[in-house]
Scaffold this active site. Structure first.
Site, PDB file in Angstrom:
ATOM      1  N   CYS A 118      -6.733-120.942  14.828  1.00 49.85           N
ATOM      2  CA  CYS A 118      -7.417-120.069  15.784  1.00 49.85           C
ATOM      3  C   CYS A 118      -6.569-118.873  16.191  1.00 49.85           C
ATOM      4  O   CYS A 118      -6.966-118.109  17.077  1.00 49.85           O
ATOM      5  CB  CYS A 118      -7.854-120.856  17.019  1.00 49.85           C
ATOM      6  SG  CYS A 118      -6.488-121.643  17.896  1.00 49.85           S
ATOM      7  N   GLN A 174     -14.004-128.840  20.856  1.00 52.63           N
ATOM      8  CA  GLN A 174     -14.254-127.431  20.571  1.00 52.63           C
ATOM      9  C   GLN A 174     -15.071-126.797  21.697  1.00 52.63           C
ATOM     10  O   GLN A 174     -16.059-127.361  22.154  1.00 52.63           O
ATOM     11  CB  GLN A 174     -14.995-127.283  19.248  1.00 52.63           C
ATOM     12  CG  GLN A 174     -14.188-127.712  18.032  1.00 52.63           C
ATOM     13  CD  GLN A 174     -13.051-126.762  17.701  1.00 52.63           C
ATOM     14  OE1 GLN A 174     -12.993-125.640  18.202  1.00 52.63           O
ATOM     15  NE2 GLN A 174     -12.150-127.206  16.842  1.00 52.63           N
TER      16      GLN A 174
END
Length: 462
Positions: free
Chosen positions: A420, A296
């Site tokens: 996302c 991430q």
């Protein structure tokens, strides 16, 4: 139709759209305007016009400013610049509200879900640490200078003043000379160590390559067919200018596809700083993985999402759980702690290096089975297994119909889906609902401050 490129005019900006722009209208056409805020009166310059019902533009003069407007924090991303910080000229609260509006609109339009959305900051904001991004990928221009691509272009902007990276990530990078045409991957790990890896210059795909031959045999897409119709005058003779534009645009798309294919193909790596092996920590567990592997980008994201997965999983001792698109097994580790040695966690990830790194980090959890496989294929091999919970964190394109259909066919009690891209996320939620699942929890996070990107997590239950 007249080509509007480089023309300027005034418009009043409407709501935000998915992609970092606001929607406006001018002379019967839709204009997607970057660098503006809803309600502002702006003068725009058209940057792209491929015909049809819309064009793209930059706001070059703000005639009536929104109260949410501030001095831009990123000097690289203004009109004509990079696409890194779409909303750096808005207050953090306004940025999150824009993202919430986009997520709500995508859920309503694509999934039929009416839901009020709040986009939350991730603990440890950029304001507190001076930057949030721990992983950066740069390109090197012909002069050996590191930089970023101009928006929707292959041009390189050799300006590294973007505020996204954590402190120290780019120290000295602008002053050094790098291999022209190479890429640089820069990662600052959980121990604060910086790693710089240079990826060799990508080998371009030739115009006569297999990919181009295949594309050449395809029928035109619907918008291209429309372009051909518009390219004929009332007399029935071809409009040569329109046809030339269409051919140039098709060539540009083929070239862009070839560049993307070359960029994402396996490339030799040279470690120029650090060891090339980053160390990361989540929930007290240590991972060691390649600096070029996935982690991430936001320094607090992995811990944040892992905590939510543990909270929503509803697992007990002895249960079966699945972790799909598992990466190095961050979620699998949390699930394994909950089911204990009497339970089982099965995980699938297509990136073999991530699986190797994950298995090394999870040696003390032998009831975790982390496999290198495509999720679509892995699901077909699970027989009649019915997991208590499935966690999946697919790429930006989402899971899609094939995966969702196979997954829901195993009748898990709960599904935790992470996405996302709001449009792909909404599409997948709609597929789950069609399969008999209901959305019971949803949280959205500002995991990419100053950009238009947002991370969404959903809990779906049978």
């Amino acid at each position: 139709m007249t080509d509007w490129r480089n023309t300027t005019f005034e418009v009043r900006l409407g709501p935000p759209g998915h992609g970092g722009f606001c929607v406006a209208r001018h002379d019967g056409r839709v204009v997607f305007v970057r660098h503006g805020l809803p309600g502002e009166l702006v003068r725009v310059r058209v940057t792209e016009d491929r015909g049809g019902s819309f064009c793209r533009a930059d706001a070059i003069d703000i005639l009536e400013a929104s109260p949410d407007r501030v001095t831009a924090t990123c000097p690289v991303s203004g009109p004509g610049g990079a696409g890194c910080c779409d909303f750096s000229f808005a207050t953090p609260a306004a940025q999150r509200e824009l993202k919430a509006m986009v997520v709500a609109e995508q859920l309503r339009r694509i999934a039929g879900v009416e839901r009020e959305i709040t986009v939350e900051p991730i603990t440890g904001s950029a304001d507190e640490i001076g930057g949030w991004r721990t992983r950066v990928r740069l390109v090197v221009d012909a002069q050996g200078r590191a930089g970023v691509h101009r928006l929707r272009s292959t041009d390189v902007i050799a300006d590294l003043r973007c505020p996204q990276p954590v402190p120290g990530a780019l120290d000295g990078v602008a002053e050094q000379s790098w291999t022209p045409g190479a890429d640089l991957v820069i990662a600052v790990d959980g121990d604060g160590v910086r790693h710089i890896v240079e990826l060799e210059v990508p080998v371009p795909v030739s115009a006569g390559g297999r990919g181009d031959d295949r594309r050449g045999s395809e029928r035109p897409r619907s918008n291209e067919r429309g372009g051909e119709r518009r390219g004929r005058r009332d007399s029935g003779r071809p409009d040569r200018r329109a046809l030339r534009n269409g051919e140039a645009q098709a060539s540009e798309r083929r070239s862009a596809s070839a560049r993307r294919a070359a960029t994402h193909a396996p490339r030799e790596e040279s470690v120029l700083d650090g060891s090339g092996r980053t160390v990361e920590y989540v929930a007290g567990r240590r991972w060691e993985l390649s600096a070029t592997g996935f982690w991430q980008a936001h320094h607090g994201a992995a811990q944040c999402y892992s905590d939510i997965v543990a909270e929503w999983s509803g697992l007990g001792s002895g249960d079966l759980a699945w972790d799909l698109y598992s990466g190095a097994g961050v979620f699998a580790a949390r699930l394994a702690e909950q089911v204990g040695p009497d339970g089982s966690v099965l995980a699938a990830e297509s990136a073999r290096t991530a699986v190797v790194d994950g298995n090394a980090a999870l040696l003390d959890l032998p009831w975790v089975d982390l496999r290198a496989d495509r999720v679509e294929r892995w699901l077909t091999e699970q027989g009649s297994a019915a997991p208590e919970v499935v966690v999946l964190d697919p790429p930006r394109t989402g899971a899609g119909k094939e995966v969702v259909s196979a997954l829901t066919g195993h009748d898990p009690a709960r599904i935790i889906h992470i996405g996302c891209d709001p449009a792909a996320f909404a599409r997948d939620l709609g597929l789950y609902q069609s399969a008999g699942y209901r959305l019971t929890r949803l949280r959205a996070f500002d995991a990419f401050p100053a950009t238009h990107h947002v991370e969404c997590l959903a809990l779906l239950e049978r």
